[in-house]
Scaffold this motif. Structure first.
Motif, PDB file in Angstrom:
ATOM      1  N   UNK A  74      65.631  52.149   8.424  1.00  0.00           N
ATOM      2  CA  UNK A  74      64.777  53.106   9.144  1.00  0.00           C
ATOM      3  C   UNK A  74      63.445  53.208   8.422  1.00  0.00           C
ATOM      4  N   UNK A  75      62.373  53.202   9.182  1.00  0.00           N
ATOM      5  CA  UNK A  75      61.035  53.330   8.632  1.00  0.00           C
ATOM      6  C   UNK A  75      60.391  52.022   8.237  1.00  0.00           C
ATOM      7  N   UNK A  76      61.154  50.943   8.170  1.00  0.00           N
ATOM      8  CA  UNK A  76      60.589  49.647   7.809  1.00  0.00           C
ATOM      9  C   UNK A  76      59.803  49.046   8.969  1.00  0.00           C
ATOM     10  N   UNK A  77      58.933  48.118   8.635  1.00  0.00           N
ATOM     11  CA  UNK A  77      58.172  47.396   9.652  1.00  0.00           C
ATOM     12  C   UNK A  77      59.037  46.289  10.241  1.00  0.00           C
ATOM     13  N   UNK A  78      58.942  46.124  11.536  1.00  0.00           N
ATOM     14  CA  UNK A  78      59.665  45.093  12.260  1.00  0.00           C
ATOM     15  C   UNK A  78      58.635  44.315  13.061  1.00  0.00           C
ATOM     16  N   UNK A  79      58.688  43.005  13.000  1.00  0.00           N
ATOM     17  CA  UNK A  79      57.771  42.176  13.774  1.00  0.00           C
ATOM     18  C   UNK A  79      58.483  41.571  14.961  1.00  0.00           C
ATOM     19  N   UNK A 104      64.346  54.588  23.307  1.00  0.00           N
ATOM     20  CA  UNK A 104      63.949  55.398  22.169  1.00  0.00           C
ATOM     21  C   UNK A 104      62.547  54.997  21.749  1.00  0.00           C
ATOM     22  N   UNK A 105      62.219  53.729  21.956  1.00  0.00           N
ATOM     23  CA  UNK A 105      60.919  53.182  21.588  1.00  0.00           C
ATOM     24  C   UNK A 105      60.501  52.207  22.669  1.00  0.00           C
ATOM     25  N   UNK A 106      59.255  52.275  23.066  1.00  0.00           N
ATOM     26  CA  UNK A 106      58.731  51.336  24.050  1.00  0.00           C
ATOM     27  C   UNK A 106      57.269  51.077  23.737  1.00  0.00           C
ATOM     28  N   UNK A 107      56.894  49.808  23.702  1.00  0.00           N
ATOM     29  CA  UNK A 107      55.512  49.433  23.429  1.00  0.00           C
ATOM     30  C   UNK A 107      55.130  48.290  24.362  1.00  0.00           C
ATOM     31  N   UNK A 122      63.780  56.371  12.714  1.00  0.00           N
ATOM     32  CA  UNK A 122      65.127  56.708  12.242  1.00  0.00           C
ATOM     33  C   UNK A 122      66.094  56.936  13.397  1.00  0.00           C
ATOM     34  N   UNK A 123      65.638  57.594  14.472  1.00  0.00           N
ATOM     35  CA  UNK A 123      66.560  57.894  15.575  1.00  0.00           C
ATOM     36  C   UNK A 123      67.078  56.648  16.272  1.00  0.00           C
ATOM     37  N   UNK A 124      66.377  55.523  16.133  1.00  0.00           N
ATOM     38  CA  UNK A 124      66.842  54.271  16.722  1.00  0.00           C
ATOM     39  C   UNK A 124      68.159  53.841  16.090  1.00  0.00           C
ATOM     40  N   UNK A 157      70.676  55.108   3.049  1.00  0.00           N
ATOM     41  CA  UNK A 157      71.201  56.472   2.926  1.00  0.00           C
ATOM     42  C   UNK A 157      70.283  57.520   3.559  1.00  0.00           C
ATOM     43  N   UNK A 158      69.054  57.153   3.897  1.00  0.00           N
ATOM     44  CA  UNK A 158      68.139  58.169   4.436  1.00  0.00           C
ATOM     45  C   UNK A 158      68.559  58.651   5.824  1.00  0.00           C
TER      46      UNK A 158
END
Length: 164
Positions: A74-79, A104-107, A122-124, A157-158
């Protein structure tokens, strides 16, 4: 043994090869997901090779094998990258968690942008896995759909506070 009898196996093998090629599907452009030094790619689950055709992105499902999986935090960059051979004039990335019906996410991106990076909310990953879809459009019609599975890193763990 006559020359005809010696050539018969070669002729049969050539005919079988042509028949096998005739049954193959034309390969589709690929989509790629990158996380750190890891990456996965796949061909489209549904793809309209003819630009005049379209696919129904709501009915398209992964076929033949489970979606390619990549472990994320969670929070990391994804390409996410889309092969320019798709001919897309626009494309989008949609992420669904395993418990929700809506994204949850749309781009959305233009066809000139073939690679984009974003943060993994995180919610993903709340329920451990999420589905990532890449959808390519040509002139407003869905041309292809690619599926990936995002899997929460067990060491992450976050997210413990969000469980439940």
């Amino acid at each position: 043994m006559s020359s005809y009898h010696r050539r018969l196996p070669a002729i049969a093998l050539a005919a079988a090869g042509v028949a096998a090629l005739a049954g193959c599907e034309k390969p589709t452009p690929v989509a790629t997901v990158v996380h750190g030094s890891d990456s996965v790619h796949t061909q489209a689950a549904c793809y309209a090779h003819d630009e005049e055709d379209a696919v129904d992105e709501r009915k398209c499902q992964p076929r033949g094998h489970p979606p390619e999986k990549i472990v994320v935090h969670a929070g990391d960059a994804l390409g996410v990258g889309l092969d320019p051979a798709s001919g897309a004039t626009a494309w989008r990335v949609v992420v669904f968690d395993t418990a929700r019906r809506g994204p949850v996410l749309e781009a959305r991106f233009s066809g000139e942008q073939t690679y984009r990076r974003f943060q993994v909310p995180a919610e993903v990953l709340r329920f451990g896995t999420a589905e990532l879809r890449v959808v390519a459009y040509v002139d407003g019609k869905a041309r292809g759909v690619w599926f990936f599975q995002l899997e929460r890193d067990p060491a992450d763990k976050q997210l413990d506070w969000i469980q439940g």
